[in-house]
Design an enzyme around this catalytic site. Structure first.
Site, PDB file in Angstrom:
ATOM      1  N   GLU A 190     -10.984   4.720  -1.230  1.00 48.22           N
ATOM      2  CA  GLU A 190     -11.777   5.320   0.952  1.00 48.22           C
ATOM      3  C   GLU A 190     -12.322   6.358   0.268  1.00 48.22           C
ATOM      4  OE1 GLU A 190      -8.343   4.108  -0.126  1.00 48.22           O
ATOM      5  OE2 GLU A 190      -6.663   5.571   0.507  1.00 48.22           O
ATOM      6  N   ASP A 204       1.261  -1.088   0.067  1.00 47.23           N
ATOM      7  CA  ASP A 204       0.048  -0.289  -0.126  1.00 47.23           C
ATOM      8  C   ASP A 204       1.191   1.158  -0.434  1.00 47.23           C
ATOM      9  OD1 ASP A 204      -2.047   1.196  -0.079  1.00 47.23           O
ATOM     10  OD2 ASP A 204      -2.789   2.014   2.047  1.00 47.23           O
ATOM     11  N   ASP A 229      -3.169  -3.105  -2.025  1.00 53.71           N
ATOM     12  CA  ASP A 229      -4.445  -1.985  -2.656  1.00 53.71           C
ATOM     13  C   ASP A 229      -4.055  -1.678  -4.102  1.00 53.71           C
ATOM     14  OD1 ASP A 229      -6.965  -0.729  -1.647  1.00 53.71           O
ATOM     15  OD2 ASP A 229      -5.425   0.284   0.040  1.00 53.71           O
ATOM     16  N   ASN A 230      -5.429  -0.864  -4.428  1.00 54.25           N
ATOM     17  CA  ASN A 230      -5.242   0.422  -5.217  1.00 54.25           C
ATOM     18  C   ASN A 230      -5.017  -0.143  -6.825  1.00 54.25           C
ATOM     19  OD1 ASN A 230      -3.589   2.578  -2.518  1.00 54.25           O
ATOM     20  ND2 ASN A 230      -6.063   2.655  -3.803  1.00 54.25           N
ATOM     21  N   LYS A 256       2.286   2.625  -5.786  1.00 53.71           N
ATOM     22  CA  LYS A 256       1.801   1.568  -7.027  1.00 53.71           C
ATOM     23  C   LYS A 256       3.205   1.762  -7.486  1.00 53.71           C
ATOM     24  CE  LYS A 256      -1.271   2.926  -4.375  1.00 53.71           C
ATOM     25  NZ  LYS A 256      -0.810   2.399  -3.304  1.00 53.71           N
TER      26      LYS A 256
HETATM   27  C1  LIG Z   1      -1.520   5.234   1.177  1.00 54.28           C
HETATM   28  S1  LIG Z   1      -1.054   5.411   2.099  1.00 54.28           S
HETATM   29  C2  LIG Z   1      -0.440   3.627   3.438  1.00 54.28           C
HETATM   30  C3  LIG Z   1      -1.731   4.485   4.024  1.00 54.28           C
HETATM   31  C4  LIG Z   1      -1.883   3.086   5.115  1.00 54.28           C
HETATM   32  N1  LIG Z   1      -1.766   1.377   4.829  1.00 54.28           N
HETATM   33  C5  LIG Z   1      -3.603   2.719   5.189  1.00 54.28           C
HETATM   34  O1  LIG Z   1      -4.102   2.081   5.152  1.00 54.28           O
HETATM   35  O2  LIG Z   1      -3.601   3.296   6.393  1.00 54.28           O
HETATM   36  C6  LIG Z   1       1.357   5.300   1.060  1.00 54.28           C
HETATM   37  C7  LIG Z   1       2.533   5.023   2.213  1.00 54.28           C
HETATM   38  O3  LIG Z   1       3.194   4.874   1.600  1.00 54.28           O
HETATM   39  C8  LIG Z   1       4.461   5.280   1.664  1.00 54.28           C
HETATM   40  N2  LIG Z   1       5.409   5.310   0.763  1.00 54.28           N
HETATM   41  C9  LIG Z   1       5.457   5.789  -0.453  1.00 54.28           C
HETATM   42  N3  LIG Z   1       6.796   4.824  -1.329  1.00 54.28           N
HETATM   43  C10 LIG Z   1       7.301   4.077  -0.549  1.00 54.28           C
HETATM   44  C11 LIG Z   1       8.436   3.569  -0.487  1.00 54.28           C
HETATM   45  N4  LIG Z   1       9.001   3.272  -0.903  1.00 54.28           N
HETATM   46  N5  LIG Z   1       8.704   3.091   0.968  1.00 54.28           N
HETATM   47  C12 LIG Z   1       7.976   3.053   2.280  1.00 54.28           C
HETATM   48  N6  LIG Z   1       7.082   3.658   1.852  1.00 54.28           N
HETATM   49  C13 LIG Z   1       6.909   4.524   0.906  1.00 54.28           C
HETATM   50  C14 LIG Z   1       4.376   6.452   1.635  1.00 54.28           C
HETATM   51  O4  LIG Z   1       4.890   7.858   2.236  1.00 54.28           O
HETATM   52  C15 LIG Z   1       2.723   6.790   2.104  1.00 54.28           C
HETATM   53  O5  LIG Z   1       2.658   7.820   3.398  1.00 54.28           O
END
Ligand SMILES: C[S@@+](CC[C@H](N)C(=O)[O-])C[C@H]1O[C@@H](n2cnc3c(N)ncnc32)[C@H](O)[C@@H]1O
Length: 222
Positions: free
Chosen positions: A205, A146, A174-175, A149
């Site tokens: 959501e 998540d 997800d997504n 993507k």
């Molecule tokens: C959609 S949100 C996660 C939502 C969470 N799983 C929830 O449902 O409460 C995506 C998160 O992924 C993190 N993210 C994006 N790329 C990443 C990476 N390469 N490694 C770790 N975290 C990452 C972003 O900082 C963001 O906070």
């Protein structure tokens, strides 16, 4: 002292506004109320990219397939919503490791998890998933993808290489609705011959925008 959202300086990162709101409005030690408070924030204050109240239960259903002392790895913690949901569902023996590269997200997720009383079950690690994956030990029963993507395939391949999944592990992405252009990831899990896949339709959501979740069971050698 910060008393409400209106008191927060505009520059304060958004995830910390969420943990402040949770601390001000939710019941400490009540994970369900912490989630309901985040849902309320997302609907009434500002959109949050949480897994949310519609897809959350869909993912939670899968937990019935897991052992009591299951280990869950989540890539993308944001404010800790899904980590709290999973830890609640797993029960006292389960463990969740949640990874996020954002400093503010990690701080907010840790604060929300602690406020919910689940700090003994959830560990939030800061870093890019690509850097954290090689440092993790042992296979996980469920992996929740998540984060951004474009990294789903890259990081699933890395988890296979580092034996973070074993035969029977569930990989939940997800997504993967069309709007997110999930072709690269879906072609990989459906075409590599190592996964049994199920596509579950849902909505993004807090909206009516179509989305989907791909549930893949790791079956190498089948
Ligand atoms: C959609 S949100 C996660 C939502 C969470 N799983 C929830 O449902 O409460 C995506 C998160 O992924 C993190 N993210 C994006 N790329 C990443 C990476 N390469 N490694 C770790 N975290 C990452 C972003 O900082 C963001 O906070």
């Amino acid at each position: 002292m910060v008393k409400s959202l209106a008191d927060l300086p505009q520059a304060e990162p958004h995830p910390l506004r969420v943990s402040t709101y949770v601390a001000e409005h939710a019941r400490r030690g009540d994970p369900a109320d912490v989630l309901a408070t985040m849902d309320r924030y997302a609907r009434e204050v500002r959109f949050l990219m949480n897994v949310g109240p519609d897809k959350g239960p869909l993912v939670q259903e899968l937990f019935a397939r897991l052992p009591e002392a299951a280990r869950v790895l989540e890539l993308g913690a944001f404010c800790g919503y899904s980590a709290i949901l999973f830890a609640m569902r797993l029960g006292p023996l389960g463990r969740v490791v949640s990874v996020d590269l954002g400093e503010e997200s990690v701080e907010a997720a840790r604060a929300n998890v602690a406020f919910a009383g689940l700090a003994d079950r959830v560990e939030v690690l800061q870093g890019d998933a690509a850097d954290v994956i090689p440092t993790l030990q042992g296979a996980f029963d469920l992996v929740f993808l998540d984060h951004w993507k474009a990294f789903y395939k890259r990081d699933l391949v890395a988890m296979e290489a580092h034996a973070l999944i074993r035969p029977g592990s569930l990989v939940v992405a997800d997504n993967v609705g069309e709007i997110f252009k999930p072709e690269e990831y879906l072609e990989y899990v459906r075409g590599c011959g190592r996964y049994e896949n199920e596509h579950r339709v849902s909505t993004i959501e807090y909206t009516d925008i179509p989305d989907a979740v791909e549930i893949s069971v790791y079956r190498p050698g089948h």
